[in-house]
Enzyme design. Sequence first.
Site, PDB file in Angstrom:
ATOM      1  N   ASN A  37       0.872  -1.173   0.000  1.00  0.00           N
ATOM      2  CA  ASN A  37       0.000   0.000   0.000  1.00  0.00           C
ATOM      3  C   ASN A  37       0.906   1.219   0.000  1.00  0.00           C
ATOM      4  O   ASN A  37       1.426   1.614   1.042  1.00  0.00           O
ATOM      5  CB  ASN A  37      -0.913  -0.020   1.239  1.00  0.00           C
ATOM      6  N   TRP A  38       1.085   1.793  -1.186  1.00  0.00           N
ATOM      7  CA  TRP A  38       2.022   2.912  -1.307  1.00  0.00           C
ATOM      8  C   TRP A  38       1.469   4.212  -0.733  1.00  0.00           C
ATOM      9  O   TRP A  38       2.199   5.203  -0.632  1.00  0.00           O
ATOM     10  CB  TRP A  38       2.399   3.124  -2.786  1.00  0.00           C
ATOM     11  N   LYS A  39       0.185   4.235  -0.422  1.00  0.00           N
ATOM     12  CA  LYS A  39      -0.455   5.454   0.100  1.00  0.00           C
ATOM     13  C   LYS A  39      -0.169   6.627  -0.861  1.00  0.00           C
ATOM     14  O   LYS A  39      -0.062   6.403  -2.061  1.00  0.00           O
ATOM     15  CB  LYS A  39      -0.010   5.725   1.540  1.00  0.00           C
ATOM     16  N   HIS A  74      -9.791   1.777   4.249  1.00  0.00           N
ATOM     17  CA  HIS A  74      -8.579   1.954   5.067  1.00  0.00           C
ATOM     18  C   HIS A  74      -8.854   3.013   6.134  1.00  0.00           C
ATOM     19  O   HIS A  74      -9.484   4.037   5.851  1.00  0.00           O
ATOM     20  CB  HIS A  74      -7.401   2.376   4.183  1.00  0.00           C
ATOM     21  N   GLU A 131      -7.136   5.289   7.368  1.00  0.00           N
ATOM     22  CA  GLU A 131      -6.684   6.654   7.048  1.00  0.00           C
ATOM     23  C   GLU A 131      -7.741   7.393   6.239  1.00  0.00           C
ATOM     24  O   GLU A 131      -7.871   8.612   6.340  1.00  0.00           O
ATOM     25  CB  GLU A 131      -5.346   6.609   6.289  1.00  0.00           C
ATOM     26  N   GLU A 168      -6.300  -4.532  10.562  1.00  0.00           N
ATOM     27  CA  GLU A 168      -5.345  -3.438  10.728  1.00  0.00           C
ATOM     28  C   GLU A 168      -5.652  -2.675  11.997  1.00  0.00           C
ATOM     29  O   GLU A 168      -6.424  -1.704  11.965  1.00  0.00           O
ATOM     30  CB  GLU A 168      -5.484  -2.462   9.554  1.00  0.00           C
ATOM     31  N   GLY A 220       1.654   2.527  10.899  1.00  0.00           N
ATOM     32  CA  GLY A 220       2.635   3.597  10.797  1.00  0.00           C
ATOM     33  C   GLY A 220       3.298   3.969  12.110  1.00  0.00           C
ATOM     34  O   GLY A 220       3.959   4.999  12.208  1.00  0.00           O
ATOM     35  N   SER A 239       2.564  -1.867  10.603  1.00  0.00           N
ATOM     36  CA  SER A 239       3.985  -1.951  10.972  1.00  0.00           C
ATOM     37  C   SER A 239       4.620  -3.317  10.717  1.00  0.00           C
ATOM     38  O   SER A 239       5.486  -3.763  11.485  1.00  0.00           O
ATOM     39  CB  SER A 239       4.192  -1.528  12.435  1.00  0.00           C
TER      40      SER A 239
HETATM   41  P1  PGA Z   1       2.341   0.521   7.805  1.00  0.00           P
HETATM   42  O1  PGA Z   1       0.930   0.719   7.054  1.00  0.00           O
HETATM   43  O2  PGA Z   1       2.905  -0.779   7.301  1.00  0.00           O
HETATM   44  O3  PGA Z   1       3.159   1.703   7.390  1.00  0.00           O
HETATM   45  O4  PGA Z   1       2.044   0.471   9.257  1.00  0.00           O
HETATM   46  C1  PGA Z   1       0.040  -0.341   6.958  1.00  0.00           C
HETATM   47  C2  PGA Z   1      -1.238   0.098   6.329  1.00  0.00           C
HETATM   48  O5  PGA Z   1      -1.641   1.247   6.521  1.00  0.00           O
HETATM   49  O6  PGA Z   1      -1.854  -0.663   5.602  1.00  0.00           O
END
Ligand code: PGA
Length: 258
Positions: A13-15, A99, A101, A171, A177, A216
């Site tokens: 997931n490159w965001k 997600h 976020e 998640e 993160g 993470s």
């Molecule tokens: P992260 O993100 O590996 O940077 O914790 C995971 C995610 O948001 O899917």
Amino acid sequence: MTQKTTQKLVVANWKMHGNLKQNSALLTDFVENLSALKHTQMVVCAPYPYLAQLQSMLQHTNIAWGAQNVAKNEVGAFTGEVSAAMLTDFGCKYVIIGHSERATAYCESDENIATKFVQAKRHGLTPILCVGETLIEREAGVMEMVVSKQLDTIINTHGAAVFADAVISYEPIWAIGTGLAATPEQAKNMHLFIRNKISNLNIEATNRLKILYGGSVNPQNAVQLFVVPNIDGGLIGKCSLNAQEFEAICHAAETSVT
Ligand code: PGA
């Protein structure tokens, strides 16, 4: 109930990261170093503008690609939205849905997420549904209730059968993160809870459902997490932006099934 996995799934997931040049370097490295993997399906989910780049660089490789969101509507006057049909035009096979976020920053309701989930399926995309609790919810011991409720919105409107050939990614929000992943024990319990919840409703669906862990994941903890029953792979944020780290995670997935 424990599902025996024959193939792992590792999703990058490159965001909102990347540019044409950086993406090209990363993808070239992935293709070179992951081509021998036989038991792991890799997927890269990039921002919309780069889907054409993913298509041209990843077609005819063992790496699939997808988007990080999709519109809940089919077509129409929805400025800024991107439909499921548009994603399939660019060869996407997967799409991340709900997600945290997005759910927090853009006020995505469980109802919206449920509609997006079935919209993706209707177009032959594999939805990767994100679920998970906040730190306050975990400390209060209500994490299973929270995840259960997130799944119920889909189950109550569309039935548990929609989870066949879909992906749920557990998640925990406190792990995303932060560098603080769930322990294998915490993940094991939640993954079993999710597996049992779906299997109690629809055994066929649970047999065709993959449950990922996200939050993470790094090359070290991936080795421990991927051997846990009912962890069918991972959704990788930060470490998917580093070729060596992402490839090590994919290799950990491969080793866990061979
Ligand atoms: P992260 O993100 O590996 O940077 O914790 C995971 C995610 O948001 O899917």
